[in-house]
Design a protein around this motif. Structure first.
Motif, PDB file in Angstrom:
ATOM      1  N   GLU A 221      62.659  63.947  90.904  1.00 54.27           N
ATOM      2  CA  GLU A 221      62.035  62.800  91.516  1.00 54.27           C
ATOM      3  C   GLU A 221      61.749  62.758  92.933  1.00 54.27           C
ATOM      4  OE1 GLU A 221      60.326  60.268  89.989  1.00 54.27           O
ATOM      5  OE2 GLU A 221      61.224  60.328  88.076  1.00 54.27           O
ATOM      6  N   ARG A 225      58.465  63.101  95.142  1.00 57.64           N
ATOM      7  CA  ARG A 225      58.157  61.967  96.025  1.00 57.64           C
ATOM      8  C   ARG A 225      57.822  62.657  97.465  1.00 57.64           C
ATOM      9  NH1 ARG A 225      62.149  59.174  94.812  1.00 57.64           N
ATOM     10  NH2 ARG A 225      63.682  60.003  96.278  1.00 57.64           N
ATOM     11  N   GLN A 229      53.716  64.007  95.936  1.00 58.18           N
ATOM     12  CA  GLN A 229      53.167  62.460  95.839  1.00 58.18           C
ATOM     13  C   GLN A 229      52.178  62.103  97.196  1.00 58.18           C
ATOM     14  OE1 GLN A 229      55.493  59.242  95.169  1.00 58.18           O
ATOM     15  NE2 GLN A 229      53.954  58.313  93.671  1.00 58.18           N
TER      16      GLN A 229
END
Length: 354
Positions: A221, A225, A229
């Motif tokens: 994650e 991120r 992203q």
């Protein structure tokens, strides 16, 4: 023959697959059945379309969480409980057990069994797996197999014995050949982690001002991120995990597939899958094992610089879908399964003579 394949009692063989190992287990088991063998697979579940039988070890109705003696969360306690059920399972009717698991308890139990086994080495050596597999080979009648030449070469000195190579394969007929899309987007697929290095694909796409579709589950994650992203927009698009049919459809709109892993991929099934769709592949040599390289349709560079992919990408886009498909046919699952059957026959016969 009657064959038991061990994935793991909490490993799902449903699509979308978690990784290449699950794809291999499913396709190999199905091909064995087509060739007339009886196959059971120890797993959590599998899609109903499969031809093999799933052996399930269920969770305990009681809590397996431990906060005192050996602290562990509920999910881990249940995994231990399920895995140790393998020791209570009667394997005496099987001719061969084929291990494809990354679970230490499986091998602790497997070392006690008399049925001969095949151990497929799906990952590069790391300390935990080296010790786990050395222990298993020392105490069990088991034959190790690497999924590519470089996997066999890496494992052989660590295991202290010969490691045969059986190249992975795919069911080529499951992948529809797509028409060429020279002006299509770039395609990247894999687990979203640092070592898979999707950021190189993003850099390349931005430099070329070409759209990029990113496909895969987010394993890290924080990496997603920070490194993925912030760069998503109308041109750089993230698509969640997809099944094989959806990936096949995505290949139809692409001009090339990018393989950018900075760790040495043991094999790289998705490369063969994309080639089977008629999509050329360009990437780093760590991402594309030597057996999967071709100067026209699967080009690897000895570098981790995205800039070094620009020229090979131009070359790859000149290839035809038929040329890509023809190269992928070298890795048909029928060949892979036939090679494993020869090993099964050999070790079963050797044990029968003891």
């Amino acid at each position: 023959m009657k064959i038991l394949i061990v994935a793991g009692p909490f490993i799902s063989l449903r699509e979308p697959y978690n990784g290449g190992t699950e794809v291999f287990i499913t396709e190999h088991a199905n091909e064995l059945v087509r060739m007339g063998h009886t196959v059971d697979v120890i797993a959590k579940d599998a899609d109903e379309k499969n031809l093999f039988q799933v052996i399930e070890f269920h969770e305990s109705p009681f809590s397996m969480k431990d906060e005192s003696y050996r602290a562990c969360p509920e999910w881990l306690g249940q995994q231990h409980y399920q895995t140790l059920q393998y020791g209570m399972f009667d394997v005496s009717s099987y001719d061969v057990i084929h291990y494809n698991s990354f679970i230490p308890e499986i091998y602790a139990v497997g070392a006690l069994l008399k049925t001969p086994g095949v151990l497929t080495l799906h990952l590069p050596p790391i300390e935990k797996f080296v010790l786990m597999y050395k222990f298993f080979i020392k105490h069990a009648t088991v034959y190790p197999v690497g999924v590519s030449g470089r996997m066999s070469r890496q494992w052989q000195p660590l295991l202290g014995r010969d490691v045969e190579t059986v190249l992975n394969g795919i069911s080529v007929q499951n992948w529809k050949l797509q028409a060429q899309t020279p002006d299509g987007y770039l395609l990247w697929c894999g687990r979203i982690t640092k070592e898979k290095n999707v950021e190189a694909a993003i850099e390349l796409a931005n430099h070329l001002k070409q759209p990029l579709k990113i496909v895969g589950s987010i394993f890290d994650e924080e990496y997603f991120r920070n490194n993925v992203q912030p760069y998503l927009n109308d041109q750089i698009v993230y698509i969640s995990h997809v099944n094989q049919q959806q990936l096949n459809e995505l290949a139809a709109g692409a001009s090339a597939y990018l393989a950018t892993s900075t760790w040495e991929e043991p094999f790289g099934l998705v490369i063969v899958e994309m080639l089977a769709c008629g999509l050329p592949v360009v990437g780093f040599n760590t991402a594309i094992p030597p057996e999967l390289r071709d100067e026209h349709v699967a080009i690897a560079v000895d570098s981790h610089r995205w800039q070094d992919l620009i020229k090979p990408l131009d070359t790859a886009k000149q290839s035809s879908p038929e040329a890509c498909r023809n190269f992928s046919a070298s890795f048909d699952m029928k060949k892979t399964t036939a090679a494993y059957i020869r090993i099964y026959d050999r070790i079963a016969e050797k044990v029968s003579l003891l």
